[in-house]
Write an enzyme that holds these catalytic residues in place. Structure first.
Site, PDB file in Angstrom:
ATOM      1  N   ASP A  10     119.002 -71.298 -10.409  1.00  0.00           N
ATOM      2  CA  ASP A  10     118.934 -70.954  -8.989  1.00  0.00           C
ATOM      3  C   ASP A  10     120.084 -71.630  -8.262  1.00  0.00           C
ATOM      4  OD1 ASP A  10     117.987 -69.705  -6.732  1.00  0.00           O
ATOM      5  OD2 ASP A  10     116.162 -70.898  -6.564  1.00  0.00           O
ATOM      6  N   GLY A  11     120.484 -71.040  -7.173  1.00  0.00           N
ATOM      7  CA  GLY A  11     121.493 -71.608  -6.296  1.00  0.00           C
ATOM      8  C   GLY A  11     120.891 -71.799  -4.920  1.00  0.00           C
ATOM      9  N   GLU A  18     124.358 -68.755  -6.337  1.00  0.00           N
ATOM     10  CA  GLU A  18     123.575 -68.002  -7.331  1.00  0.00           C
ATOM     11  C   GLU A  18     124.460 -67.573  -8.505  1.00  0.00           C
ATOM     12  OE1 GLU A  18     120.390 -67.737  -7.432  1.00  0.00           O
ATOM     13  OE2 GLU A  18     119.585 -67.655  -5.390  1.00  0.00           O
ATOM     14  N   ASP A  39     116.461 -65.507  -9.841  1.00  0.00           N
ATOM     15  CA  ASP A  39     115.796 -64.756  -8.775  1.00  0.00           C
ATOM     16  C   ASP A  39     116.811 -64.007  -7.909  1.00  0.00           C
ATOM     17  OD1 ASP A  39     116.872 -66.731  -7.109  1.00  0.00           O
ATOM     18  OD2 ASP A  39     114.952 -67.737  -6.795  1.00  0.00           O
ATOM     19  N   HIS A  43     110.097 -67.844  -5.287  1.00  0.00           N
ATOM     20  CA  HIS A  43     108.977 -68.475  -4.587  1.00  0.00           C
ATOM     21  C   HIS A  43     107.640 -67.805  -4.883  1.00  0.00           C
ATOM     22  CE1 HIS A  43     112.213 -70.569  -2.661  1.00  0.00           C
ATOM     23  NE2 HIS A  43     112.691 -69.438  -2.213  1.00  0.00           N
ATOM     24  N   ASP A  74     114.805 -74.027  -8.234  1.00  0.00           N
ATOM     25  CA  ASP A  74     115.000 -73.994  -6.783  1.00  0.00           C
ATOM     26  C   ASP A  74     115.085 -75.410  -6.211  1.00  0.00           C
ATOM     27  OD1 ASP A  74     114.757 -72.651  -4.005  1.00  0.00           O
ATOM     28  OD2 ASP A  74     113.070 -74.061  -4.026  1.00  0.00           O
TER      29      ASP A  74
END
Length: 172
Positions: free
Chosen positions: A12-13, A52, A78, A132, A142
């Site tokens: 994740d970024g 990302e 994501d 999420h 995240d």
């Protein structure tokens, strides 16, 4: 010697504000167990899309090193944007010599990530997961990305905090 290690990399970024400070996070699982929590690549001025892309690129670099060990690798992100840039759209951009009007945004990250993807694509899976949604690996990635954006870590570091996974998951 081939092993049957199943390696799952959640990446994740994070960028806050957007544009602003960014970082990436990776949660690496081996055979269903957390094998490493990574954070870093902090940029003072970036965007969420760049973060990302950097997370996915770094994950593919890690995947390449795992393939050499005979591991089976799946990468989860994501970011549909990052996945599509590297696993779909870049084939067309490559075909036209990376020239497009308007110019391809983030090409400096996409091009080397695509080159790597082409080398390893037959041996890895890249999957999209909902952000999420409570999926532990994605939630850890995240939190690590947010942690990276707030840290001073320009390279990648193994998260060795005394914090438990539960405490990391409770961070915001």
């Amino acid at each position: 010697m081939i092993n049957n290690n199943l390696v799952e990399i959640y990446c994740d970024g994070s960028c806050c504000p957007n544009p602003g400070r960014s970082g990436i996070g990776l949660a690496v699982y081996r055979d269903g167990w957390i094998d490493g929590l990574w954070y870093g690549i902090r940029r003072l001025q970036s965007t969420n899309n760049r973060a990302e892309l950097e997370a996915l690129h770094y994950s593919m670099r890690l995947a390449e090193s795992e393939l050499v060990k005979g591991s089976s690798v799946t990468i989860y992100s994501d970011s549909e944007y990052a996945i599509n840039c590297i696993t779909q759209w870049a084939f067309g951009w490559n075909k036209i010599g990376w020239k497009k009007t308007p110019a391809i945004k983030n090409m400096d990250i996409i091009k080397p990530a695509f080159d790597l993807f082409v080398r390893i694509k037959k041996h890895i899976n890249v999957e999209h997961v909902r952000a999420h949604s409570g999926l532990e690996g994605n939630e850890l990635a995240d939190r690590l990305a947010v942690y990276a954006a707030r840290s001073s870590e320009v390279g990648m570091s193994l998260f060795t905090g005394e914090d438990s996974v539960d405490r990391l998951l409770s961070m915001r």
